[in-house]
Structure formats: structure tokens, C-alpha cells
Design a protein around this motif. Sequence first.
Motif, PDB file in Angstrom:
ATOM      1  N   ASN A 129       4.742  11.797  11.878  1.00 22.82           N
ATOM      2  CA  ASN A 129       3.304  11.529  11.959  1.00 22.82           C
ATOM      3  C   ASN A 129       2.469  12.495  11.125  1.00 22.82           C
ATOM      4  O   ASN A 129       1.429  12.992  11.563  1.00 22.82           O
ATOM      5  CB  ASN A 129       2.834  11.589  13.421  1.00 22.82           C
ATOM      6  N   LEU A 130       2.944  12.770   9.930  1.00 24.96           N
ATOM      7  CA  LEU A 130       2.198  13.645   9.023  1.00 24.96           C
ATOM      8  C   LEU A 130       1.188  12.790   8.256  1.00 24.96           C
ATOM      9  O   LEU A 130       1.295  12.578   7.054  1.00 24.96           O
ATOM     10  CB  LEU A 130       3.153  14.361   8.070  1.00 24.96           C
ATOM     11  N   ASN A 131       0.188  12.302   8.991  1.00 28.46           N
ATOM     12  CA  ASN A 131      -0.761  11.347   8.430  1.00 28.46           C
ATOM     13  C   ASN A 131      -1.538  11.908   7.252  1.00 28.46           C
ATOM     14  O   ASN A 131      -1.867  11.185   6.310  1.00 28.46           O
ATOM     15  CB  ASN A 131      -1.736  10.876   9.527  1.00 28.46           C
ATOM     16  N   LYS A 132      -1.857  13.196   7.313  1.00 29.78           N
ATOM     17  CA  LYS A 132      -2.618  13.808   6.228  1.00 29.78           C
ATOM     18  C   LYS A 132      -1.829  13.742   4.926  1.00 29.78           C
ATOM     19  O   LYS A 132      -2.379  13.437   3.863  1.00 29.78           O
ATOM     20  CB  LYS A 132      -2.945  15.256   6.571  1.00 29.78           C
ATOM     21  N   PHE A 133      -0.522  14.004   5.009  1.00 27.89           N
ATOM     22  CA  PHE A 133       0.313  13.951   3.820  1.00 27.89           C
ATOM     23  C   PHE A 133       0.433  12.522   3.306  1.00 27.89           C
ATOM     24  O   PHE A 133       0.484  12.286   2.100  1.00 27.89           O
ATOM     25  CB  PHE A 133       1.697  14.523   4.127  1.00 27.89           C
ATOM     26  N   ILE A 134       0.489  11.566   4.229  1.00 24.37           N
ATOM     27  CA  ILE A 134       0.569  10.162   3.828  1.00 24.37           C
ATOM     28  C   ILE A 134      -0.693   9.755   3.085  1.00 24.37           C
ATOM     29  O   ILE A 134      -0.645   9.085   2.057  1.00 24.37           O
ATOM     30  CB  ILE A 134       0.785   9.258   5.061  1.00 24.37           C
ATOM     31  N   ARG A 135      -1.856  10.171   3.608  1.00 22.04           N
ATOM     32  CA  ARG A 135      -3.130   9.835   2.950  1.00 22.04           C
ATOM     33  C   ARG A 135      -3.207  10.466   1.573  1.00 22.04           C
ATOM     34  O   ARG A 135      -3.646   9.835   0.608  1.00 22.04           O
ATOM     35  CB  ARG A 135      -4.303  10.302   3.821  1.00 22.04           C
ATOM     36  N   GLU A 136      -2.785  11.724   1.471  1.00 21.03           N
ATOM     37  CA  GLU A 136      -2.835  12.402   0.175  1.00 21.03           C
ATOM     38  C   GLU A 136      -1.865  11.774  -0.817  1.00 21.03           C
ATOM     39  O   GLU A 136      -2.168  11.673  -2.010  1.00 21.03           O
ATOM     40  CB  GLU A 136      -2.520  13.898   0.354  1.00 21.03           C
ATOM     41  N   THR A 137      -0.700  11.353  -0.327  1.00 20.26           N
ATOM     42  CA  THR A 137       0.267  10.687  -1.197  1.00 20.26           C
ATOM     43  C   THR A 137      -0.287   9.362  -1.693  1.00 20.26           C
ATOM     44  O   THR A 137      -0.160   9.017  -2.877  1.00 20.26           O
ATOM     45  CB  THR A 137       1.596  10.438  -0.451  1.00 20.26           C
ATOM     46  N   THR A 138      -0.920   8.613  -0.799  1.00 19.95           N
ATOM     47  CA  THR A 138      -1.542   7.343  -1.179  1.00 19.95           C
ATOM     48  C   THR A 138      -2.639   7.560  -2.209  1.00 19.95           C
ATOM     49  O   THR A 138      -2.745   6.829  -3.195  1.00 19.95           O
ATOM     50  CB  THR A 138      -2.128   6.646   0.063  1.00 19.95           C
ATOM     51  N   SER A 139      -3.449   8.583  -1.986  1.00 19.11           N
ATOM     52  CA  SER A 139      -4.527   8.913  -2.922  1.00 19.11           C
ATOM     53  C   SER A 139      -3.965   9.284  -4.291  1.00 19.11           C
ATOM     54  O   SER A 139      -4.496   8.869  -5.333  1.00 19.11           O
ATOM     55  CB  SER A 139      -5.363  10.066  -2.373  1.00 19.11           C
ATOM     56  N   PHE A 140      -2.870  10.038  -4.287  1.00 22.08           N
ATOM     57  CA  PHE A 140      -2.231  10.443  -5.544  1.00 22.08           C
ATOM     58  C   PHE A 140      -1.769   9.227  -6.339  1.00 22.08           C
ATOM     59  O   PHE A 140      -2.002   9.129  -7.552  1.00 22.08           O
ATOM     60  CB  PHE A 140      -1.048  11.364  -5.245  1.00 22.08           C
ATOM     61  N   TRP A 141      -1.109   8.268  -5.661  1.00 19.06           N
ATOM     62  CA  TRP A 141      -0.607   7.076  -6.351  1.00 19.06           C
ATOM     63  C   TRP A 141      -1.755   6.194  -6.848  1.00 19.06           C
ATOM     64  O   TRP A 141      -1.656   5.561  -7.901  1.00 19.06           O
ATOM     65  CB  TRP A 141       0.307   6.271  -5.431  1.00 19.06           C
ATOM     66  N   GLN A 142      -2.856   6.141  -6.091  1.00 21.83           N
ATOM     67  CA  GLN A 142      -4.013   5.367  -6.536  1.00 21.83           C
ATOM     68  C   GLN A 142      -4.595   5.951  -7.818  1.00 21.83           C
ATOM     69  O   GLN A 142      -4.919   5.219  -8.757  1.00 21.83           O
ATOM     70  CB  GLN A 142      -5.078   5.353  -5.432  1.00 21.83           C
ATOM     71  N   VAL A 143      -4.718   7.272  -7.857  1.00 23.39           N
ATOM     72  CA  VAL A 143      -5.224   7.937  -9.060  1.00 23.39           C
ATOM     73  C   VAL A 143      -4.280   7.727 -10.229  1.00 23.39           C
ATOM     74  O   VAL A 143      -4.706   7.477 -11.363  1.00 23.39           O
ATOM     75  CB  VAL A 143      -5.424   9.443  -8.790  1.00 23.39           C
ATOM     76  N   LEU A 144      -2.986   7.805  -9.968  1.00 22.20           N
ATOM     77  CA  LEU A 144      -1.990   7.618 -11.026  1.00 22.20           C
ATOM     78  C   LEU A 144      -2.062   6.208 -11.607  1.00 22.20           C
ATOM     79  O   LEU A 144      -1.961   6.009 -12.828  1.00 22.20           O
ATOM     80  CB  LEU A 144      -0.585   7.885 -10.468  1.00 22.20           C
ATOM     81  N   GLN A 145      -2.257   5.218 -10.747  1.00 20.02           N
ATOM     82  CA  GLN A 145      -2.375   3.832 -11.209  1.00 20.02           C
ATOM     83  C   GLN A 145      -3.632   3.621 -12.042  1.00 20.02           C
ATOM     84  O   GLN A 145      -3.609   2.920 -13.058  1.00 20.02           O
ATOM     85  CB  GLN A 145      -2.375   2.880  -9.999  1.00 20.02           C
TER      86      GLN A 145
END
Length: 280
Positions: A129-145
Motif C-alpha cells: 500500500n505504498l500509494n504515494k510511490f504509485i502516484r509518483e510512478t504514474t506521474s513519471f510515466w505520464q510526463v515521459l509519454q
Amino acid sequence: MIDKDNLKRNIYNIIFKSNTPQGKAFDIYLIIAIFTSVLLVIFDSVPYVHEKYGVYLVGFETFITILFLIEFILRIYCLNRPWKYVLSFYGIIDFLSIVPSILVFFFTGTQVLGIIRLLRVIRIFRVFNLNKFIRETTSFWQVLQKSFHKILIFMIFALFASVIIGAFMYVVENSVNPAFSSIPKGIYWAVVTLTTVGYGDITPVTNIGQFFSVIVMVLGYSIIAVPTGIFSAEFVKNKIQEDHIYKCSHCKKPIEPNDPFCKYCGTQQPESSPTLKKNE
């Protein structure tokens, strides 16, 4: 008579759900198996270990691969739309983690590629349940795209520049410098120099070649600076957009600014700010 629907539902809850005791235990054992498999590949690459324990390591690795294959089949079996999973990020990684152990029967040494299984450990964010890391990972991939096409265009121009520079250096150096024996050798030198790696295995000896090398070295800094700048700008833009998204005060999902109730969880929103809370 076995109820297939009930069986699929139970398998799904265990394999895909981490918020149940069985699902969390399954994911933990899976992560342990992944780490074990990666360590086996690493140790098997050591000549002394391979010579003495290679048979046992390969046998254990084969056993883990069979477990991964069974898991992959079960993931497909319990889904109503299996192709959605197969073509997803996790599905592709799960498939690629099995392929190296199969290719070893056709190509020698491909078992080393099993190290890609380490990417499956990304599930650790979901399990604990490391939700903060999941959100940051999602944000990273969105920026990369978002920045991918801009960076790709720049890299294409950088590739063209490498070809032109390599050809020019071949013309200048070829007659007196055997290191520049062909245009591909010149391109190799250009790429190494532009990326500021500088192996030093190929060096110009003519005055013109050395002068041009200085220019290429200075230009090389842009190869790092430009993509970094593009990515950073998109990251800042994405962060600003996230900060201006209104979210439910309870479930934190995005909703409209003037909605009195959350359309996801039904929670009434606070009357302040206007009836909503911004992302905290």
C-alpha cells in the motif's frame, strides 16, 4: 461438479487482489520467488559457482520458471478479457520474464535475460500500500509519454548530426589516421564524443580533426541538456495541472469544482473552498 465461475473468481482474488490475506500472501511469495530467481541468474554467471553448482542452479531456476508459467496461465484463465492484461505493462513484463528460460533451449546464454524479472517487483508498491510511490510512478510515466515525441525528434536530429560528423571526420582523418578506417568508425567516434562518454580508443591526429573535436565536445553538452530540459518542463507542467485538480475530500478522486457530492463515493463535500478540497 466444479463451479468454474466461482473458481475463476477465487483465483482472481488471490492473484490480482492484494487487499485480502490470501492475495497479499501470494504477492509476497511471488516477490520472494522473483528475487530468488534473479539471484540464481547472477550467481550462475560466476564461473566458479557455475562449474560447481550450475546443475542445481539451473534446476532450481527451471522450477521457478515453471511456477511463473503456471501463474501467467492462471492470470489469463481467470479474466474475462485476458488480452487486456496480456497487452498491459504488467502483462508484457510477466510474459518477458518467462521467455528467456524458454529461449535457452534454442540460444545459448539467453537465461541471463531472466534478470528482467526484477521489473516484476514493482508490485511491491501495490502489496504494501505504498500509494504515494504509485502516484509518483504514474506521474513519471505520464510526463515521459508527454515528452516522448519531443525527445524523439531531438534524438533523430542528433543521430543525423552523428552521421554527418562521422563522415566529415572520416574525410579529414582517413589518410593519416588508421583509427578512422571507415565512415561507421567515424560515426562511432561522433556518438561517443557527442554523448561526452569519451572512451579514447579513437582520437583525431590532424589539426583540423582536433579543432573540430573541440566543437563537437562543446555541442555534446546539449545532448544531455536538451532532453533533460524538455523532461523537466513537462514535469513542472504536469505538477501544476495536478495541483489545480479538485479532488474528493474522502476518496481523493478527481471531481468537478462545483459538485456538492462525489460521484465515486457519494461523500458530501465541505462548503468551504467552494464546497471542495483541492489536492492535498
